[in-house]
Write an enzyme that holds these catalytic residues in place. Structure first.
Site, PDB file in Angstrom:
ATOM      1  N   THR A 114       7.672   1.390   2.728  1.00 45.22           N
ATOM      2  CA  THR A 114       7.692   2.758   2.203  1.00 45.22           C
ATOM      3  C   THR A 114       9.008   3.018   1.477  1.00 45.22           C
ATOM      4  OG1 THR A 114       6.305   3.500   4.032  1.00 45.22           O
ATOM      5  CG2 THR A 114       7.446   5.200   2.788  1.00 45.22           C
ATOM      6  N   ALA A 153       4.007   7.004  -1.556  1.00 40.45           N
ATOM      7  CA  ALA A 153       5.278   7.409  -2.165  1.00 40.45           C
ATOM      8  C   ALA A 153       5.027   8.226  -3.419  1.00 40.45           C
ATOM      9  CB  ALA A 153       6.121   6.179  -2.496  1.00 40.45           C
ATOM     10  N   SER A 179       0.824  -1.212   0.000  1.00 38.93           N
ATOM     11  CA  SER A 179       0.000   0.000   0.000  1.00 38.93           C
ATOM     12  C   SER A 179       0.855   1.257   0.000  1.00 38.93           C
ATOM     13  CB  SER A 179      -0.908   0.007   1.239  1.00 38.93           C
ATOM     14  OG  SER A 179      -0.133  -0.029   2.419  1.00 38.93           O
ATOM     15  N   LYS A 180       2.143   1.142   0.367  1.00 38.43           N
ATOM     16  CA  LYS A 180       3.005   2.314   0.463  1.00 38.43           C
ATOM     17  C   LYS A 180       3.317   2.927  -0.901  1.00 38.43           C
ATOM     18  CE  LYS A 180       3.419   2.169   4.968  1.00 38.43           C
ATOM     19  NZ  LYS A 180       2.838   3.217   5.836  1.00 38.43           N
ATOM     20  N   ASP A 181       3.084   2.192  -1.988  1.00 39.38           N
ATOM     21  CA  ASP A 181       3.233   2.790  -3.318  1.00 39.38           C
ATOM     22  C   ASP A 181       2.364   4.031  -3.444  1.00 39.38           C
ATOM     23  OD1 ASP A 181       4.855   0.681  -3.981  1.00 39.38           O
ATOM     24  OD2 ASP A 181       3.583  -0.091  -5.590  1.00 39.38           O
TER      25      ASP A 181
END
Length: 346
Positions: free
Chosen positions: A79, A52, A47-49
């Site tokens: 992340t 970012a 989910s950190k895409d």
């Protein structure tokens, strides 16, 4: 972002629009319908895409970032991978201060993606000069042309999920979602998603998942930061030893705490029952669902969405390693080693 024509200018076009997948076997004893938002379908496998890409594009729009600049961030791994991936495409240098609790798999992935990695001790206070927060700050002060993302205190972390994850879940459930279950670390995922969903229907229950050894649950209930709550635990990317301002505690209805051992076994169980190879925090989120279900918190009409944040491949040296699980004392008469499934032909 729609993925209709299946031809993309670069890997960043694949961020978002992750599938909602019905859970069948693992929830068979519970009331209601259960769906996993499987964030491993992002190109960086987490989910950190979303944060970012969103944070860096906002920094570009506001003139903070220009090609050749250096991006600095604190991360438990995911992340950092996403920032390194975006940096490659957009032409930035990437320096990451990483907790020593992060798996060797994650750290190797960060180096593979061209990032300079500083490994910092996990079990020190947030204001200790060796902590990954303080190391990142020091690097930012020393390096000209650097931008410190600071996901734990960056409101854009919340905005990224408000603009993408929340609307996706609302649309995918046709507005029928009754409960959201999500882990809380920086708090961006749960806060941004919850904010959007509560605006559509304030009756949706937002259930946060916290770790034993973390301060979030007690802070949510008492507004008291209690250092006595803090002790070392093993789950990465869940819970905190500080209060992140990227967490909007007002949109979260309740926190549920889960143990290291049960979360690890539940992640392994998801793979065996649903065929989904997910990470440690996904196991934690699912463990919270099972605990709530055992307390009869769900009815037959409920539509429960649980966020699975990342992919199991990042935990091969941890929860999917029988050696590591044995070292942690996680196996017992109920939860046994998977080595029994292997036979050597001689």
């Amino acid at each position: 972002m729609e993925h209709k024509n299946q031809v993309f200018d670069n890997v960043l076009d694949l961020v978002g629009s992750t599938p909602l997948i019905k859970l069948n076997k693992i929830t068979s004893q519970l009331n209601g319908d259960f769906y996993a938002k499987v964030e491993a379908f992002n190109p960086g496998h987490s989910s950190k895409d979303r944060i970012a890409l969103y944070i860096l594009e906002q920094a570009e729009k506001q003139g903070f970032l220009k090609p050749g600049d250096t991006i600095i961030e604190t991360t438990s791994g995911n992340t950092g991978f996403s920032i390194a991936m975006v940096s490659i495409i957009k032409g930035y240098n990437c320096i990451l201060a990483v907790s020593s609790k992060s798996s060797a798999d994650k750290i190797d992935m960060l180096r593979t993606m061209g990032a300079k990695v500083y490994i910092c001790p996990a079990n020190v206070s947030a204001d200790d000069p060796r902590s990954y927060y303080e190391v990142a700050k020091k690097l930012h002060e020393e390096i000209k042309g650097s931008v410190y993302i600071n996901q734990y205190f960056n409101k854009l972390n919340i905005d990224a999920h408000y603009k993408s994850t929340g609307p996706e879940i609302w649309e995918q459930t046709a507005g029928k979602i009754t409960h959201l279950v999500a882990c809380s670390g920086t708090g961006g995922t749960i806060s941004g998603t919850a904010k959007y969903l509560k605006e559509q229907n304030p009756n949706i229950q937002i259930l946060g998942v916290d770790a034993f050894g973390s301060v979030l649950k007690k802070y949510h209930e008492t507004k008291e930061f209690d250092e006595k709550e803090i002790y070392p635990y093993r789950i990465e990317g869940l819970g905190k030893n500080l209060i992140p301002t990227a967490t909007d505690f007002d949109v979260i209805d309740e926190f549920i705490k889960v143990t290291d051992a049960e979360s690890a076994h539940t992640a392994r169980h998801i793979a065996k029952t649903e065929g989904l190879f997910v990470g440690y925090t996904s196991g934690a989120a699912m463990q919270a669902v099972l605990q709530l279900g055992a307390d009869n918190r769900f009815s037959e009409k409920d539509v429960v969405v649980v966020i699975f944040p990342d992919h199991g491949s990042r935990y091969m040296s941890k929860i999917y390693s029988d050696k590591w699980m044995t070292e942690q004392g996680f196996f017992d008469s109920v939860n046994k080693k998977t080595v029994q499934n292997i036979e050597y032909i001689k």
